[in-house]
Design a protein around this motif. Structure first.
Motif, PDB file in Angstrom:
ATOM      1  N   LYS A 192     -19.508 -44.187  76.459  1.00  0.00           N
ATOM      2  CA  LYS A 192     -19.704 -45.274  77.415  1.00  0.00           C
ATOM      3  C   LYS A 192     -18.932 -46.520  76.983  1.00  0.00           C
ATOM      4  O   LYS A 192     -18.318 -47.205  77.813  1.00  0.00           O
ATOM      5  CB  LYS A 192     -21.198 -45.593  77.543  1.00  0.00           C
ATOM      6  CG  LYS A 192     -21.519 -46.624  78.620  1.00  0.00           C
ATOM      7  CD  LYS A 192     -21.034 -46.165  79.999  1.00  0.00           C
ATOM      8  CE  LYS A 192     -21.362 -47.195  81.075  1.00  0.00           C
ATOM      9  NZ  LYS A 192     -20.774 -46.819  82.389  1.00  0.00           N
ATOM     10  N   GLN A 193     -18.957 -46.818  75.686  1.00  0.00           N
ATOM     11  CA  GLN A 193     -18.159 -47.938  75.185  1.00  0.00           C
ATOM     12  C   GLN A 193     -16.676 -47.704  75.433  1.00  0.00           C
ATOM     13  O   GLN A 193     -15.949 -48.612  75.870  1.00  0.00           O
ATOM     14  CB  GLN A 193     -18.401 -48.115  73.678  1.00  0.00           C
ATOM     15  CG  GLN A 193     -19.764 -48.668  73.311  1.00  0.00           C
ATOM     16  CD  GLN A 193     -19.990 -48.669  71.814  1.00  0.00           C
ATOM     17  OE1 GLN A 193     -19.560 -47.761  71.106  1.00  0.00           O
ATOM     18  NE2 GLN A 193     -20.661 -49.697  71.308  1.00  0.00           N
ATOM     19  N   MET A 194     -16.216 -46.479  75.162  1.00  0.00           N
ATOM     20  CA  MET A 194     -14.815 -46.151  75.362  1.00  0.00           C
ATOM     21  C   MET A 194     -14.423 -46.257  76.833  1.00  0.00           C
ATOM     22  O   MET A 194     -13.332 -46.740  77.166  1.00  0.00           O
ATOM     23  CB  MET A 194     -14.539 -44.736  74.842  1.00  0.00           C
ATOM     24  CG  MET A 194     -13.072 -44.328  74.904  1.00  0.00           C
ATOM     25  SD  MET A 194     -12.030 -45.247  73.757  1.00  0.00           S
ATOM     26  CE  MET A 194     -12.422 -44.394  72.222  1.00  0.00           C
ATOM     27  N   GLU A 195     -15.310 -45.832  77.720  1.00  0.00           N
ATOM     28  CA  GLU A 195     -15.021 -45.903  79.152  1.00  0.00           C
ATOM     29  C   GLU A 195     -14.856 -47.351  79.612  1.00  0.00           C
ATOM     30  O   GLU A 195     -13.910 -47.678  80.329  1.00  0.00           O
ATOM     31  CB  GLU A 195     -16.144 -45.234  79.945  1.00  0.00           C
ATOM     32  CG  GLU A 195     -15.913 -45.254  81.450  1.00  0.00           C
ATOM     33  CD  GLU A 195     -17.057 -44.604  82.220  1.00  0.00           C
ATOM     34  OE1 GLU A 195     -16.857 -44.269  83.394  1.00  0.00           O
ATOM     35  OE2 GLU A 195     -18.150 -44.444  81.646  1.00  0.00           O
ATOM     36  N   GLU A 196     -15.780 -48.230  79.196  1.00  0.00           N
ATOM     37  CA  GLU A 196     -15.691 -49.634  79.586  1.00  0.00           C
ATOM     38  C   GLU A 196     -14.470 -50.307  78.976  1.00  0.00           C
ATOM     39  O   GLU A 196     -13.817 -51.145  79.616  1.00  0.00           O
ATOM     40  CB  GLU A 196     -16.969 -50.380  79.177  1.00  0.00           C
ATOM     41  CG  GLU A 196     -18.197 -49.992  79.990  1.00  0.00           C
ATOM     42  CD  GLU A 196     -18.050 -50.334  81.471  1.00  0.00           C
ATOM     43  OE1 GLU A 196     -17.815 -51.508  81.795  1.00  0.00           O
ATOM     44  OE2 GLU A 196     -18.156 -49.402  82.300  1.00  0.00           O
ATOM     45  N   ASN A 222     -19.838 -34.590  72.229  1.00  0.00           N
ATOM     46  CA  ASN A 222     -19.864 -34.882  73.657  1.00  0.00           C
ATOM     47  C   ASN A 222     -20.220 -36.328  73.951  1.00  0.00           C
ATOM     48  O   ASN A 222     -20.070 -36.797  75.074  1.00  0.00           O
ATOM     49  CB  ASN A 222     -20.879 -33.970  74.369  1.00  0.00           C
ATOM     50  CG  ASN A 222     -20.429 -32.523  74.384  1.00  0.00           C
ATOM     51  OD1 ASN A 222     -19.232 -32.246  74.340  1.00  0.00           O
ATOM     52  ND2 ASN A 222     -21.377 -31.603  74.427  1.00  0.00           N
ATOM     53  N   ASP A 223     -20.732 -37.052  72.943  1.00  0.00           N
ATOM     54  CA  ASP A 223     -21.202 -38.421  73.144  1.00  0.00           C
ATOM     55  C   ASP A 223     -20.312 -39.482  72.527  1.00  0.00           C
ATOM     56  O   ASP A 223     -20.494 -40.665  72.782  1.00  0.00           O
ATOM     57  CB  ASP A 223     -22.616 -38.575  72.562  1.00  0.00           C
ATOM     58  CG  ASP A 223     -23.628 -37.648  73.230  1.00  0.00           C
ATOM     59  OD1 ASP A 223     -23.496 -37.416  74.446  1.00  0.00           O
ATOM     60  OD2 ASP A 223     -24.528 -37.152  72.526  1.00  0.00           O
ATOM     61  N   TYR A 224     -19.356 -39.077  71.695  1.00  0.00           N
ATOM     62  CA  TYR A 224     -18.550 -40.049  70.955  1.00  0.00           C
ATOM     63  C   TYR A 224     -17.064 -39.722  71.046  1.00  0.00           C
ATOM     64  O   TYR A 224     -16.665 -38.565  71.072  1.00  0.00           O
ATOM     65  CB  TYR A 224     -18.939 -40.054  69.460  1.00  0.00           C
ATOM     66  CG  TYR A 224     -20.243 -40.714  69.144  1.00  0.00           C
ATOM     67  CD1 TYR A 224     -20.293 -42.045  68.710  1.00  0.00           C
ATOM     68  CD2 TYR A 224     -21.438 -40.020  69.257  1.00  0.00           C
ATOM     69  CE1 TYR A 224     -21.494 -42.656  68.407  1.00  0.00           C
ATOM     70  CE2 TYR A 224     -22.657 -40.626  68.957  1.00  0.00           C
ATOM     71  CZ  TYR A 224     -22.668 -41.944  68.529  1.00  0.00           C
ATOM     72  OH  TYR A 224     -23.863 -42.556  68.232  1.00  0.00           O
ATOM     73  N   GLY A 225     -16.261 -40.797  71.078  1.00  0.00           N
ATOM     74  CA  GLY A 225     -14.831 -40.685  70.841  1.00  0.00           C
ATOM     75  C   GLY A 225     -13.983 -40.094  71.947  1.00  0.00           C
ATOM     76  O   GLY A 225     -12.802 -39.831  71.745  1.00  0.00           O
ATOM     77  N   VAL A 226     -14.558 -39.875  73.137  1.00  0.00           N
ATOM     78  CA  VAL A 226     -13.800 -39.256  74.229  1.00  0.00           C
ATOM     79  C   VAL A 226     -13.149 -40.334  75.092  1.00  0.00           C
ATOM     80  O   VAL A 226     -13.840 -41.183  75.672  1.00  0.00           O
ATOM     81  CB  VAL A 226     -14.703 -38.359  75.092  1.00  0.00           C
ATOM     82  CG1 VAL A 226     -13.909 -37.782  76.264  1.00  0.00           C
ATOM     83  CG2 VAL A 226     -15.305 -37.241  74.246  1.00  0.00           C
TER      84      VAL A 226
END
Length: 375
Positions: A192-196, A222-226
């Motif tokens: 979510k951080q990466m998306e924003e 699945n929750d980090y770094g994507v």
């Protein structure tokens, strides 16, 4: 060792942000005639390659890495662990105490001094048992003054983009037009951080380099770094994405860099200041919050962008800050203050500067201690 060549054992903590500055300090000690032995475990030995190639007199003490149930087999550096791995690593390395003591007792000319990372608390026990006196707190230490691209590019590991390609991309950009985004060698953003962040970089319209660390063992991948699937294609030409290690010192020194979105780790803070680059702050833990306050409130070379390891920034607000960082009304003021701090830092490491004199005093002390042991 002789009076002119005191012997020092270097104990680095196996994290990129800890090892590299300590190795830089080691380089300075070698230049001042100090004999060095560095303790490492086998998989961390390649990190020393650049230092050893320049200083073949340095010896290494390679000890097997102890096993620990929370550290996967084959992992010997916290760069391959989530942030929670720091505690397990600190505890586990304490098992090296007895092998180090044995090495000291069997060495024909053992070190008179130990220089250790602060996270290796067991070092104090070793020093006490061996009768090694004082604790010195030294640092911060800037990297050796060099423009060796090959040396600076591989200091911390491999990268998804060649250093030559990164520098060639920057060469095509206008001066002070690019925002460099990196959160250190340990932090991994949530998806979510990466998306924003990706949305903000897209909306801002600025040119940028994004250095993004992949998910590590212990993270739910699945929750980090994507990075969002749409991102790289949409910003192609305007943005460059680098996975894993990036040659940060070389990037920050390039004239195209106008601002640095950083987690405010002390290494990143120093490297940005020595390059004269203003910052956007996103502290996530440890000393980073105090560093951010220092940069924003006291030295006024940075603006706050976000705060907290789990905080999700607002993409609209972050996009505005990114644009203002290179095009805003106060850009020139921050750049001027950053340039002034750069001069102070450079003067400190020149002959006659505070850092230069402190290093000379420390080396003198090492020689005096070595002489006492000989007597």
């Amino acid at each position: 060792m002789s009076e002119n060549h005191p012997h020092v054992l270097i104990l680095p903590y196996p994290a990129q942000g800890h090892m590299l500055p300590l190795l830089d300090f080691t380089h300075q000690l070698v230049n001042n005639g100090v004999a060095i032995t560095i303790l490492v475990t086998p998989k961390n030995l390649p990190i020393l390659d650049h230092l050893l190639s320049r200083n073949p007199s340095i010896k290494t003490l390679v000890l097997p890495f102890p096993s620990h149930p929370s550290i996967p087999a084959g992992v010997e550096n916290v760069k391959d662990l989530p942030a929670s791995g720091f505690r397990s690593m600190m505890y586990n390395l304490g098992k090296l105490r007895d092998p180090i003591l044995e090495w000291f007792r069997n060495h024909p000319s053992p070190p008179s001094t130990i220089i250790s990372d602060m996270l290796l608390g067991f070092t104090h026990e070793i020093a006490t048992q061996l009768g090694i006196r004082r604790v010195w707190s030294v640092g911060p230490v800037l990297p050796p003054g060099e423009d060796d691209v090959s040396g600076q590019s591989n200091r911390g590991g491999s990268s998804s983009v060649l250093t030559s390609e990164i520098l060639a991309w920057l060469d095509k950009c206008e001066d002070h037009s690019v925002v460099y985004v990196c959160f250190g060698s340990q932090a991994v953003l949530t998806n979510k951080q990466m998306e924003e962040l990706a949305i903000a970089l897209d909306k801002s319209g600025v040119k940028f380099i994004l250095s993004a660390k992949r998910a590590l063992k212990g993270h739910a991948s699945n929750d980090y770094g994507v990075i969002p699937s749409w991102f790289e294609e949409k910003v192609a030409g305007r943005g460059l994405v680098v996975r894993d290690w990036s040659p940060q010192v070389l990037i920050l020194k390039h004239q195209a860099i106008g601002a640095f979105l950083t987690h405010c780790g002390w290494n990143s803070t120093l490297e940005s200041l020595i390059a004269g680059v203003p910052m956007l702050t996103w502290p996530m833990g440890a000393d980073q919050f105090a560093n951010a306050n220092l940069l924003v409130d006291e030295h006024e070379v940075a603006i706050r962008a976000c705060e907290g390891a789990q905080t999700v920034p607002n993409s609209d607000e972050l996009a505005k800050l990114l644009a203002e960082a290179v095009q805003g009304n106060n850009v020139e003021e921050r750049r001027l203050r950053a340039s002034e701090l750069r001069k102070v830092a450079i003067n400190g490491i020149k002959e006659g500067g505070n850092s230069f004199k402190d290093l000379a005093a420390f080396v003198k002390h090492l020689r005096e201690e070595a002489t006492k042991i000989e007597v």
